[in-house]
Motif scaffolding. Sequence first.
Motif, PDB file in Angstrom:
ATOM      1  N   ARG A  28     -14.673  23.768  29.606  1.00 21.19           N
ATOM      2  CA  ARG A  28     -14.624  24.763  30.683  1.00 21.19           C
ATOM      3  C   ARG A  28     -15.336  26.047  30.289  1.00 21.19           C
ATOM      4  NH1 ARG A  28      -9.764  26.848  31.205  1.00 21.19           N
ATOM      5  NH2 ARG A  28      -9.932  27.457  33.409  1.00 21.19           N
ATOM      6  N   GLY A  29     -15.514  26.247  28.993  1.00 18.06           N
ATOM      7  CA  GLY A  29     -16.153  27.467  28.539  1.00 18.06           C
ATOM      8  C   GLY A  29     -15.211  28.648  28.456  1.00 18.06           C
ATOM      9  N   LYS A  30     -13.920  28.390  28.620  1.00 20.37           N
ATOM     10  CA  LYS A  30     -12.914  29.441  28.513  1.00 20.37           C
ATOM     11  C   LYS A  30     -11.967  29.088  27.363  1.00 20.37           C
ATOM     12  CE  LYS A  30     -13.135  30.645  33.404  1.00 20.37           C
ATOM     13  NZ  LYS A  30     -12.360  30.900  34.658  1.00 20.37           N
ATOM     14  N   GLY A  31     -10.987  29.948  27.146  1.00 19.40           N
ATOM     15  CA  GLY A  31     -10.070  29.698  26.052  1.00 19.40           C
ATOM     16  C   GLY A  31      -9.170  28.509  26.295  1.00 19.40           C
ATOM     17  N   VAL A  32      -8.593  28.013  25.211  1.00 18.09           N
ATOM     18  CA  VAL A  32      -7.621  26.912  25.284  1.00 18.09           C
ATOM     19  C   VAL A  32      -6.375  27.346  24.520  1.00 18.09           C
ATOM     20  CG1 VAL A  32      -7.132  24.501  24.737  1.00 18.09           C
ATOM     21  CG2 VAL A  32      -9.458  25.192  25.400  1.00 18.09           C
ATOM     22  N   LEU A  33      -5.252  27.351  25.187  1.00 19.80           N
ATOM     23  CA  LEU A  33      -3.980  27.658  24.547  1.00 19.80           C
ATOM     24  C   LEU A  33      -3.322  26.335  24.185  1.00 19.80           C
ATOM     25  CD1 LEU A  33      -2.082  29.940  23.728  1.00 19.80           C
ATOM     26  CD2 LEU A  33      -1.008  29.781  25.979  1.00 19.80           C
ATOM     27  N   ILE A  34      -3.308  26.023  22.884  1.00 23.63           N
ATOM     28  CA  ILE A  34      -2.744  24.765  22.400  1.00 23.63           C
ATOM     29  C   ILE A  34      -1.249  24.974  22.164  1.00 23.63           C
ATOM     30  CG2 ILE A  34      -2.803  23.029  20.577  1.00 23.63           C
ATOM     31  CD1 ILE A  34      -5.706  23.910  20.021  1.00 23.63           C
ATOM     32  N   ILE A  35      -0.432  24.213  22.872  1.00 25.00           N
ATOM     33  CA  ILE A  35       1.016  24.342  22.731  1.00 25.00           C
ATOM     34  C   ILE A  35       1.494  23.366  21.671  1.00 25.00           C
ATOM     35  CG2 ILE A  35       3.246  24.225  23.904  1.00 25.00           C
ATOM     36  CD1 ILE A  35       1.397  26.494  24.816  1.00 25.00           C
ATOM     37  N   ALA A  42      -7.036  27.193  29.562  1.00 21.05           N
ATOM     38  CA  ALA A  42      -6.396  25.898  29.764  1.00 21.05           C
ATOM     39  C   ALA A  42      -5.224  25.794  28.792  1.00 21.05           C
ATOM     40  CB  ALA A  42      -7.391  24.774  29.516  1.00 21.05           C
ATOM     41  N   VAL A  43      -4.113  25.247  29.254  1.00 22.81           N
ATOM     42  CA  VAL A  43      -2.925  25.099  28.417  1.00 22.81           C
ATOM     43  C   VAL A  43      -2.769  23.620  28.091  1.00 22.81           C
ATOM     44  CG1 VAL A  43      -0.428  25.458  28.269  1.00 22.81           C
ATOM     45  CG2 VAL A  43      -1.863  27.126  29.464  1.00 22.81           C
ATOM     46  N   VAL A  44      -2.991  23.277  26.822  1.00 24.73           N
ATOM     47  CA  VAL A  44      -3.014  21.878  26.391  1.00 24.73           C
ATOM     48  C   VAL A  44      -1.843  21.606  25.453  1.00 24.73           C
ATOM     49  CG1 VAL A  44      -4.316  20.095  25.170  1.00 24.73           C
ATOM     50  CG2 VAL A  44      -5.514  21.759  26.607  1.00 24.73           C
ATOM     51  N   PRO A  45      -0.878  20.791  25.863  1.00 30.14           N
ATOM     52  CA  PRO A  45       0.219  20.419  24.954  1.00 30.14           C
ATOM     53  C   PRO A  45      -0.277  19.473  23.862  1.00 30.14           C
ATOM     54  CG  PRO A  45       0.807  20.082  27.278  1.00 30.14           C
ATOM     55  CD  PRO A  45      -0.676  20.269  27.219  1.00 30.14           C
ATOM     56  N   LEU A  46       0.182  19.707  22.643  1.00 29.25           N
ATOM     57  CA  LEU A  46      -0.231  18.889  21.503  1.00 29.25           C
ATOM     58  C   LEU A  46       0.998  18.335  20.794  1.00 29.25           C
ATOM     59  CD1 LEU A  46      -2.603  17.944  19.629  1.00 29.25           C
ATOM     60  CD2 LEU A  46      -2.111  19.978  18.250  1.00 29.25           C
ATOM     61  N   ILE A  47       1.055  17.020  20.658  1.00 26.59           N
ATOM     62  CA  ILE A  47       2.130  16.348  19.933  1.00 26.59           C
ATOM     63  C   ILE A  47       1.577  15.864  18.596  1.00 26.59           C
ATOM     64  CG2 ILE A  47       3.704  14.362  19.946  1.00 26.59           C
ATOM     65  CD1 ILE A  47       3.706  14.502  22.992  1.00 26.59           C
ATOM     66  N   PHE A  48       2.341  16.028  17.529  1.00 31.90           N
ATOM     67  CA  PHE A  48       1.903  15.528  16.225  1.00 31.90           C
ATOM     68  C   PHE A  48       3.132  15.140  15.408  1.00 31.90           C
ATOM     69  CE2 PHE A  48       2.170  20.086  16.426  1.00 31.90           C
ATOM     70  CZ  PHE A  48       2.908  20.452  15.312  1.00 31.90           C
ATOM     71  N   HIS A  49       3.024  14.062  14.671  1.00 28.55           N
ATOM     72  CA  HIS A  49       4.160  13.613  13.874  1.00 28.55           C
ATOM     73  C   HIS A  49       3.696  12.702  12.744  1.00 28.55           C
ATOM     74  CE1 HIS A  49       3.793  10.555  17.171  1.00 28.55           C
ATOM     75  NE2 HIS A  49       3.853   9.737  16.138  1.00 28.55           N
ATOM     76  N   ARG A  70      -8.942  36.696  21.639  1.00 27.97           N
ATOM     77  CA  ARG A  70      -9.519  35.438  21.157  1.00 27.97           C
ATOM     78  C   ARG A  70      -9.641  34.420  22.295  1.00 27.97           C
ATOM     79  NH1 ARG A  70     -12.107  35.750  16.404  1.00 27.97           N
ATOM     80  NH2 ARG A  70     -11.586  33.597  15.852  1.00 27.97           N
ATOM     81  N   LEU A  71      -8.634  34.357  23.154  1.00 30.55           N
ATOM     82  CA  LEU A  71      -8.691  33.427  24.286  1.00 30.55           C
ATOM     83  C   LEU A  71      -9.797  33.823  25.265  1.00 30.55           C
ATOM     84  CD1 LEU A  71      -4.875  32.916  24.887  1.00 30.55           C
ATOM     85  CD2 LEU A  71      -6.487  31.141  24.182  1.00 30.55           C
ATOM     86  N   LYS A  72      -9.908  35.124  25.560  1.00 28.90           N
ATOM     87  CA  LYS A  72     -10.954  35.574  26.477  1.00 28.90           C
ATOM     88  C   LYS A  72     -12.350  35.332  25.912  1.00 28.90           C
ATOM     89  CE  LYS A  72      -8.531  39.044  29.241  1.00 28.90           C
ATOM     90  NZ  LYS A  72      -8.452  40.489  29.628  1.00 28.90           N
ATOM     91  N   ALA A  73     -12.446  35.291  24.579  1.00 29.19           N
ATOM     92  CA  ALA A  73     -13.735  35.019  23.934  1.00 29.19           C
ATOM     93  C   ALA A  73     -14.041  33.523  23.874  1.00 29.19           C
ATOM     94  CB  ALA A  73     -13.753  35.609  22.529  1.00 29.19           C
ATOM     95  N   GLY A  74     -13.146  32.701  24.434  1.00 28.66           N
ATOM     96  CA  GLY A  74     -13.396  31.267  24.496  1.00 28.66           C
ATOM     97  C   GLY A  74     -12.853  30.462  23.344  1.00 28.66           C
TER      98      GLY A  74
END
Length: 304
Positions: free
Chosen positions: A121-128, A233-240, A187-191
């Motif tokens: 998208r060219g915008k920031g990504v908030l990784i949850i 964009a808000v992207v949920p991340l699962i890790f285990h 940082r998010l506004k800077a992509g």
Amino acid sequence: MAKSHYPRSFAHPRYWLTWLAIGAMHLVAWLPWRLKMAVGSGIGRLAWRVVRRRRHITATNIALCFPEKSAEARRRLVKETFIANGIGLVETATAWCRDPESLRHRAVYLGQDNMARARARGKGVLIIGVHFSTLDMGGALHSLFFHADAVYRPHDNPLFARFMTRSRTRIFNALIDRYDLRGAVRRLKAGHAVWYSPDQDFGRAASVFAPFFGQQAASIKLTAKMARMTDAAVVPLIFHRNPDNATYTLEALPALEDFPSGDDVADAARINAFIEQAIRRHPEQYLWLHRRFKTRPEGEAGVY
């Protein structure tokens, strides 16, 4: 104790135990994998026996969140949680002290297309993210596929803080103090992609009450606020850690649609629902040792 009360010189005897801990982390990071897992398991078993306060907090959290489980099943989960978090200590040492490339063969990353679409998208990504015992290992493995910044809590001990910061900046592009909202927004506004874990209790002023495992939990409003301010964009991340204790799975879910909604409680409930979904996959790997329910709705008694 406040940072200002620490000696200025790292040669001061007060830091000798810290130097010993840092040396031990470097040592354990290079142990053969099966031995490393055994050491972590042993640390967890010992902590389960001797750290009574944290055992009580863990047992309380699990009783609140899994009332459907028998008393024996909950007791086993408490012990498994300590073992998983003991292993998490050696995983953290490995993540901080080894080149992430040495771990690539241990990583399976699902949903890479979801992360790639969000980045495109060219915008920031908030990784949850979520406070699993595998948190730093997850960050190291994630760096092999996508670069990100990380929101973190600085350590009070200046020597350990320096070690932690240097180690984590090998994994993440930048570290952002958890109270530095402006820094995260910039940082998010800077992509940039920013890894953020909103599953802890930051107190009444910063939170709304939203359901979490059937409990009303103080849930931070900042997730929706950052998304609203940056159009990230808000992207949920699962890790285990997988059951083989040798490999790890990361999974980026599709970016949340229609988020934020403008309703802080609904938005917090949506984030909590994802966190609960992630925890239920491997509940023993969650950081149940922290007081997730320390802030109670007005008029309710404390649970710890």
